[in-house]
Design an enzyme around this catalytic site. Structure first.
Site, PDB file in Angstrom:
ATOM      1  N   HIS A   1       0.786  -1.236   0.000  1.00  0.00           N
ATOM      2  CA  HIS A   1       0.000   0.000   0.000  1.00  0.00           C
ATOM      3  C   HIS A   1       0.824   1.294   0.000  1.00  0.00           C
ATOM      4  O   HIS A   1       0.499   2.248   0.713  1.00  0.00           O
ATOM      5  CB  HIS A   1      -0.972   0.001   1.182  1.00  0.00           C
ATOM      6  CG  HIS A   1      -2.128  -0.964   1.035  1.00  0.00           C
ATOM      7  ND1 HIS A   1      -2.501  -1.517  -0.163  1.00  0.00           N
ATOM      8  CD2 HIS A   1      -2.999  -1.486   1.960  1.00  0.00           C
ATOM      9  CE1 HIS A   1      -3.551  -2.304   0.026  1.00  0.00           C
ATOM     10  NE2 HIS A   1      -3.869  -2.320   1.296  1.00  0.00           N
TER      11      HIS A   1
ATOM     12  N   HIS B   1      -9.888   2.477  -0.374  1.00  0.00           N
ATOM     13  CA  HIS B   1      -9.849   1.406   0.625  1.00  0.00           C
ATOM     14  C   HIS B   1     -10.966   1.545   1.666  1.00  0.00           C
ATOM     15  O   HIS B   1     -10.741   1.294   2.852  1.00  0.00           O
ATOM     16  CB  HIS B   1      -8.473   1.390   1.288  1.00  0.00           C
ATOM     17  CG  HIS B   1      -8.030   0.056   1.809  1.00  0.00           C
ATOM     18  ND1 HIS B   1      -8.661  -0.564   2.866  1.00  0.00           N
ATOM     19  CD2 HIS B   1      -7.062  -0.780   1.407  1.00  0.00           C
ATOM     20  CE1 HIS B   1      -8.059  -1.718   3.109  1.00  0.00           C
ATOM     21  NE2 HIS B   1      -7.081  -1.878   2.232  1.00  0.00           N
TER      22      HIS B   1
ATOM     23  N   GLU C   1     -11.563  -3.412  -3.346  1.00  0.00           N
ATOM     24  CA  GLU C   1     -10.552  -2.477  -3.852  1.00  0.00           C
ATOM     25  C   GLU C   1     -10.349  -2.720  -5.346  1.00  0.00           C
ATOM     26  O   GLU C   1      -9.686  -3.666  -5.738  1.00  0.00           O
ATOM     27  CB  GLU C   1      -9.236  -2.681  -3.097  1.00  0.00           C
ATOM     28  CG  GLU C   1      -9.355  -2.565  -1.593  1.00  0.00           C
ATOM     29  CD  GLU C   1      -8.245  -3.304  -0.854  1.00  0.00           C
ATOM     30  OE1 GLU C   1      -7.066  -3.073  -1.155  1.00  0.00           O
ATOM     31  OE2 GLU C   1      -8.558  -4.126   0.021  1.00  0.00           O
TER      32      GLU C   1
HETATM   33  C1  GLA Z   1      -5.535  -4.883   1.959  1.00  0.00           C
HETATM   34  C2  GLA Z   1      -4.695  -6.096   2.085  1.00  0.00           C
HETATM   35  C3  GLA Z   1      -4.970  -6.773   3.384  1.00  0.00           C
HETATM   36  C4  GLA Z   1      -4.759  -5.816   4.519  1.00  0.00           C
HETATM   37  C5  GLA Z   1      -5.600  -4.596   4.323  1.00  0.00           C
HETATM   38  C6  GLA Z   1      -5.315  -3.546   5.356  1.00  0.00           C
HETATM   39  O1  GLA Z   1      -6.819  -5.194   1.704  1.00  0.00           O
HETATM   40  O2  GLA Z   1      -4.874  -6.992   1.016  1.00  0.00           O
HETATM   41  O3  GLA Z   1      -4.138  -7.894   3.531  1.00  0.00           O
HETATM   42  O4  GLA Z   1      -3.408  -5.447   4.592  1.00  0.00           O
HETATM   43  O5  GLA Z   1      -5.361  -4.029   3.072  1.00  0.00           O
HETATM   44  O6  GLA Z   1      -5.348  -4.057   6.655  1.00  0.00           O
END
Ligand code: GLA
Length: 383
Positions: free
Chosen positions: A139, A213, A348
């Site tokens: 991220h 997100h 997402e």
């Molecule tokens: C995304 C990732 C998850 C987790 C979330 C945040 O969706 O794929 O594994 O890290 O973000 O907690």
């Protein structure tokens, strides 16, 4: 890089950018007119001022977003009785987000999802990113786009009322090459739709994978196990134990990953399947079965008690369905609600994880002279 069909539409709608929407605040949405309001939402620990913008459509649907992380702080949509309820997780104040947030409501960048071992090679040069998720980069790094203050303008277009966020990411920021200028637009349409538009340019080639997100809970409370999900995906990208894709595009048929017809999320979430074990539930990228290069239906989410329905359409080739497996009751959110295991889920829309290292995946490289364009639409309704 996916090119969208939105260019023509964008040219047709010349956004009227307003430095501040304070002038609009007096307009009453009860009279059927969408409104915008901008106010202070506090200051970051480093002293940057953060603003909160409230968009309200002609039917009272309300989206609040702030300049820190371009975070959607709340989103109120009606249930089948017409009762407005907040359907996203988050905090009451800026301090909550600054202290600790698993990307609640944020724009994630430069690269949403994981890059294996925080390394990639681009045009012969090796790049190293911070490793912040087991052995991998997740991220956008330690201070990703979710933790920076964006500039913002409110706007009124033919589609509705909106906010255009802008952020310039410096060459080398979080290890990524090139000065990247990104804009993200949230438009609240009167048809109970949130339109999310992304654009970006760069002065050096860089990986780019922007996503939103938000954690949805269409009941507004409780876990999300009885939410019923349909995904327009015949295939998904299986992962290793660190959630990096193996490179395979596996068929979902006959597995707990088959959401081509509606299934309650809880039905198979504890199934004895190696991919469920790796994800601790669902935490996987689904390969969308695309009709064309424009907006394609990605997901339909229904919550039987409230009757709320969310349809997600996107120009992106994938959607990460994350069932909130890392929520464990340690975070207390809006209104003092403790966010227990799987009390929110993310859809997402994105390119596939680890694309910079996966030759067979659609490219996520943006080059100078190109414009990155991506669009996602959330349509809310009731049933
Ligand atoms: C995304 C990732 C998850 C987790 C979330 C945040 O969706 O794929 O594994 O890290 O973000 O907690």
């Amino acid at each position: 890089m996916l090119k969208t069909t939105s260019r023509g539409l964008r040219r047709a709608i010349v956004p009227l950018l307003l430095a501040s929407a304070a002038c609009d605040a007096a307009v009453d949405h009860a009279a059927g007119v969408a409104t915008m309001k901008r106010e202070s939402f506090g200051t970051t620990p480093s002293g940057e001022a953060v603003d909160l913008v409230t968009l309200t459509n002609a039917h009272g649907v309300e989206l609040r977003a702030m300049t820190y992380g371009a975070i959607i702080v709340s989103l109120k949509v009606p249930d089948r009785a017409g009762q407005l309820g907040d359907v996203v997780l988050g905090y009451d104040s800026l301090a909550g987000y600054v202290k600790s947030s698993p990307y609640f409501g944020a724009i994630v960048g430069r690269y949403g999802n994981r890059i294996a071992k925080g390394k990639f090679t681009l045009d012969g040069a090796d790049y190293t990113l911070a490793v912040n998720n087991g052995p991998n980069a997740l991220h956008g790094g330690l201070t990703g786009f979710d933790k920076v203050v964006w500039s913002a303008d409110t706007m009124r277009t033919a589609e509705g009322v909106g906010i255009q966020f802008r952020y310039v990411s410096k060459d080398g920021e979080e290890g990524y090459p090139g000065t990247l200028t990104a804009t993200v637009t949230y438009t609240l349409a009167d048809a109970s739709e949130v339109h999310i538009g992304y654009e970006a340019t760069t002065d050096k080639a860089t990986p780019l994978n922007l996503t939103q997100h938000s954690y949805f809970n269409l009941a507004g409370q409780g876990d999300i196990m009885s939410h019923v999900l349909t995904l327009n995906a015949d295939r998904f990208t299986p992962v290793d134990a660190t959630l990096i894709p193996t490179g395979e595009l596996a068929l979902v048929a006959g597995t707990p990953f088959d959401f081509t017809s509606p299934h309650a999320i809880g039905d198979r979430i504890n199934a004895d399947h190696p991919q469920i074990a790796f994800g601790g539930g669902y935490d996987h990228n689904f390969v969308l079965t695309r009709a064309d290069t424009g907006l394609t239906l990605a997901a339909v989410l229904k919550e039987p008690t409230s009757g709320r329905v969310l349809e997600v359409r996107t120009t992106e080739p994938g959607v990460q369905f994350y069932s909130g497996n890392f929520l464990d009751g340690t975070l207390t959110g809006k209104g003092g609600v403790v966010y227990a295991h799987r009390t929110g889920l993310c859809l997402e829309t994105q390119h596939y994880p680890d694309s910079p290292n996966q030759k067979t995946f659609p490219s996520t490289i943006l080059r100078p002279g190109e414009t990155y364009r991506s669009r996602t639409v959330w349509r809310f309704g009731v049933e």
